[in-house]
Motif scaffolding. Structure first.
Motif, short mmCIF file in Angstrom:
data_model
loop_
_atom_site.label_atom_id
_atom_site.label_comp_id
_atom_site.label_asym_id
_atom_site.label_seq_id
_atom_site.Cartn_x
_atom_site.Cartn_y
_atom_site.Cartn_z
N SER A 29 0.82 -1.21 0.00
CA SER A 29 0.00 0.00 0.00
C SER A 29 0.85 1.26 0.00
N SER A 30 2.16 1.12 0.25
CA SER A 30 3.05 2.27 0.29
C SER A 30 3.52 2.62 -1.11
N ARG A 31 4.03 3.84 -1.23
CA ARG A 31 4.58 4.27 -2.50
C ARG A 31 5.88 3.54 -2.78
N PRO A 32 6.21 3.29 -4.07
CA PRO A 32 7.49 2.66 -4.40
C PRO A 32 8.65 3.51 -3.89
N GLN A 33 9.66 2.85 -3.35
CA GLN A 33 10.81 3.57 -2.82
C GLN A 33 11.74 3.97 -3.97
N PRO A 34 12.08 5.26 -4.08
CA PRO A 34 12.98 5.69 -5.15
C PRO A 34 14.40 5.20 -4.92
N ARG A 35 15.16 5.14 -6.00
CA ARG A 35 16.57 4.76 -5.89
C ARG A 35 17.32 5.84 -5.13
N THR A 36 18.14 5.44 -4.18
CA THR A 36 18.87 6.40 -3.36
C THR A 36 20.13 6.87 -4.08
N ILE A 37 20.68 7.98 -3.60
CA ILE A 37 21.93 8.50 -4.18
C ILE A 37 23.05 7.49 -4.01
N PHE A 38 23.04 6.78 -2.88
CA PHE A 38 24.07 5.78 -2.61
C PHE A 38 23.98 4.64 -3.62
N MET A 228 3.63 11.67 -8.00
CA MET A 228 4.11 12.97 -7.57
C MET A 228 5.29 12.78 -6.61
N PRO A 229 6.44 13.37 -6.90
CA PRO A 229 7.59 13.20 -6.00
C PRO A 229 7.37 13.93 -4.69
N SER A 230 8.10 13.53 -3.67
CA SER A 230 8.00 14.18 -2.36
C SER A 230 8.89 15.42 -2.34
N GLY A 231 8.42 16.45 -1.70
CA GLY A 231 9.22 17.66 -1.54
C GLY A 231 8.90 18.73 -2.56
N LEU A 232 8.92 19.97 -2.12
CA LEU A 232 8.59 21.10 -2.98
C LEU A 232 9.55 21.23 -4.15
N TYR A 233 10.86 21.10 -3.87
CA TYR A 233 11.85 21.28 -4.94
C TYR A 233 11.66 20.25 -6.04
N SER A 234 11.45 18.98 -5.67
CA SER A 234 11.29 17.93 -6.67
C SER A 234 10.03 18.14 -7.50
N GLN A 235 8.96 18.60 -6.87
CA GLN A 235 7.71 18.83 -7.60
C GLN A 235 7.86 20.00 -8.58
N GLU A 236 8.49 21.07 -8.14
CA GLU A 236 8.69 22.22 -9.02
C GLU A 236 9.65 21.88 -10.16
N ARG A 344 1.98 16.83 0.79
CA ARG A 344 3.02 16.44 -0.16
C ARG A 344 2.81 17.12 -1.51
N TRP A 345 1.57 17.51 -1.81
CA TRP A 345 1.26 18.12 -3.10
C TRP A 345 1.37 19.65 -2.98
N PHE A 346 2.60 20.14 -2.90
CA PHE A 346 2.80 21.58 -2.77
C PHE A 346 2.36 22.34 -4.01
N THR A 347 2.35 21.68 -5.14
CA THR A 347 2.01 22.34 -6.41
C THR A 347 0.56 22.10 -6.82
N LEU A 348 -0.29 21.68 -5.88
CA LEU A 348 -1.68 21.36 -6.22
C LEU A 348 -2.42 22.55 -6.82
N ALA A 349 -2.19 23.73 -6.27
CA ALA A 349 -2.87 24.93 -6.80
C ALA A 349 -2.45 25.20 -8.24
N GLN A 350 -1.17 25.03 -8.54
CA GLN A 350 -0.70 25.24 -9.92
C GLN A 350 -1.30 24.20 -10.86
N LEU A 351 -1.42 22.97 -10.39
CA LEU A 351 -2.01 21.92 -11.21
C LEU A 351 -3.48 22.20 -11.49
N GLU A 352 -4.19 22.73 -10.51
CA GLU A 352 -5.59 23.07 -10.71
C GLU A 352 -5.72 24.21 -11.72
N ASP A 353 -4.77 25.15 -11.71
CA ASP A 353 -4.77 26.23 -12.71
C ASP A 353 -4.59 25.66 -14.11
#
Length: 380
Positions: A29-38, A228-236, A344-353
């Motif tokens: 039920s969890s989101r897939p774990q992204p590949r880490t920098i390591f 949708m990625p986690s974090g404001l920077y990744s979403q933008e 987590r959806w910091f850009t939701l307002a932009q997406l609605e626009d």
């Protein structure tokens, strides 16, 4: 520097279709774990160019399937594929291009696009089979959708942008310089592109060129289902990469060949199932396709009105706001659910626009179409 000593993996060459980059959300039920920098750092330290198939692909323009070779390394027409983790494969292309191996970069880019196209066909066939089995067993909707582990748009290595720019540069009309990033030099006229055929027989049969492949890889990348990625920077960043790629697409003048490619890819995306951002049954946290669909709608409208409105209506959805799998008991706790999900959806307002922008574009086109038909009827 020689290609054989350049740093990039034998172990990565056995990466297959999108099925390997997807995970069934029914298993977890969890989101897939992204590949880490390591993880990426470890993989990068093991990369090499010594793979025999890769060397043949890079140095032989007429490299084709032979009975002694592994069939999985070639497409249905016998042309070489490169089955590797996509961002890594595109990093190879970028490395070749930046070190002056333009011809080799193009050969590898073509193989990567062919691989993406074959994977897309395989996923589409699997989706059709799954729908048939569900209809036979009458268990439609019980299985949760499959999701892609990693989104290509907004990825740190910008895989789609890299391949797109490489193929687009090869299609540029002479005296139309491009910067290293693939952008036209400021102050010059808009870029003009031409069809440069590939060095094989399929170019003549299917009308393939570097320009058609550039369009296809951009459409496949933009139409990929991605969470949708986690974090404001990744979403933008994801939104910025999407906007940049769409802007480059708008610079390409669509001729009859490119319109055919556009229409075929649009149909593929509509029938692609949960691994397509415009398919059916996508994960409820998938990024909406409003900006991309606006490009498709405006480009298709002069050529196929029905397909344009079909793709436009399909993309009007906002999956994260349309979770229909909740139980009655869960609905009673909708407040806490919203609070836990939406931050987590910091850009939701932009997406609605962007959703409203697509709706306005479609309504304006429909209004104009009705006016034209009304005026025509009165004249007659």
């Amino acid at each position: 520097m020689t290609l054989s000593s350049a740093p990039v993996s034998d172990e990565d060459t056995d990466i297959s279709s999108d099925e390997d980059d997807a995970v069934s959300s029914s298993q977890s039920s969890s989101r897939p774990q992204p590949r880490t920098i390591f993880q990426r750092a470890i993989e990068a330290s093991q990369l090499t160019w010594h793979d025999k198939h890769l060397q043949n692909l890079l140095h032989n323009e007429k490299y084709h399937h032979m009975p002694t070779l592994n069939e999985n390394l070639f497409d249905y027409d016998g042309y070489p594929l490169w089955k590797e983790h996509l961002p890594t494969a595109c990093a190879r292309v970028d490395s070749l291009r930046s070190h002056g191996y333009i011809k080799e970069a193009l050969l590898l880019a073509v193989a990567i696009v062919r691989t993406l196209k074959q994977n897309q066909q395989i996923d589409q066939q699997k989706h059709r089979q799954e729908n048939y089995l569900k209809s036979q067993k009458r268990k439609r909707g019980q299985n949760k959708p499959t999701v892609n582990k990693e989104g290509w748009i907004g990825h740190p290595l910008d895989p789609i942008g890299s391949i797109f720019s490489t193929l687009l540069e090869a299609s540029l009309v002479p005296d139309e310089p491009l910067s290293a990033s693939g952008d036209t030099c400021k102050g010059l006229t808009p870029p003009r592109y031409q069809h440069v055929p590939l060095v094989n027989a399929r170019s003549e049969i299917y009308g393939e060129s570097y320009l058609t492949l550039a369009l296809e890889v951009a459409l496949i990348g933009l139409g990929q289902q991605r969470l949708m990625p986690s974090g404001l920077y990744s979403q933008e960043k994801a939104m910025k990469h999407e906007a940049q790629l769409i802007e480059k697409l708008r610079e390409i003048e669509l001729d009859s060949t490119l319109v055919t490619v556009l229409m075929n890819q649009t149909v593929q995306l509509l029938e692609g199932g949960p691994l397509s951002g415009l398919g059916e049954g996508i994960h409820h946290e998938s990024i909406p396709m409003h900006s991309f669909t606006k490009y498709l709608f405006t480009s298709l409208l002069p050529h196929d009105v029905e397909l344009a409105y079909k793709i436009g209506c399909q993309a009007m959805r906002m999956p994260v706001l349309e979770d229909t799998d909740e139980t009655d008991e869960a609905f009673q706790q909708v407040g806490p659910m919203i609070l836990s999900r939406y931050p987590r959806w910091f850009t939701l307002a932009q997406l609605e626009d962007k959703q409203c922008d697509l709706a306005v574009t479609m309504l304006s086109a429909a209004k104009e179409d009705i006016f034209i038909h009304y005026k025509s009827d009165n004249i007659n």
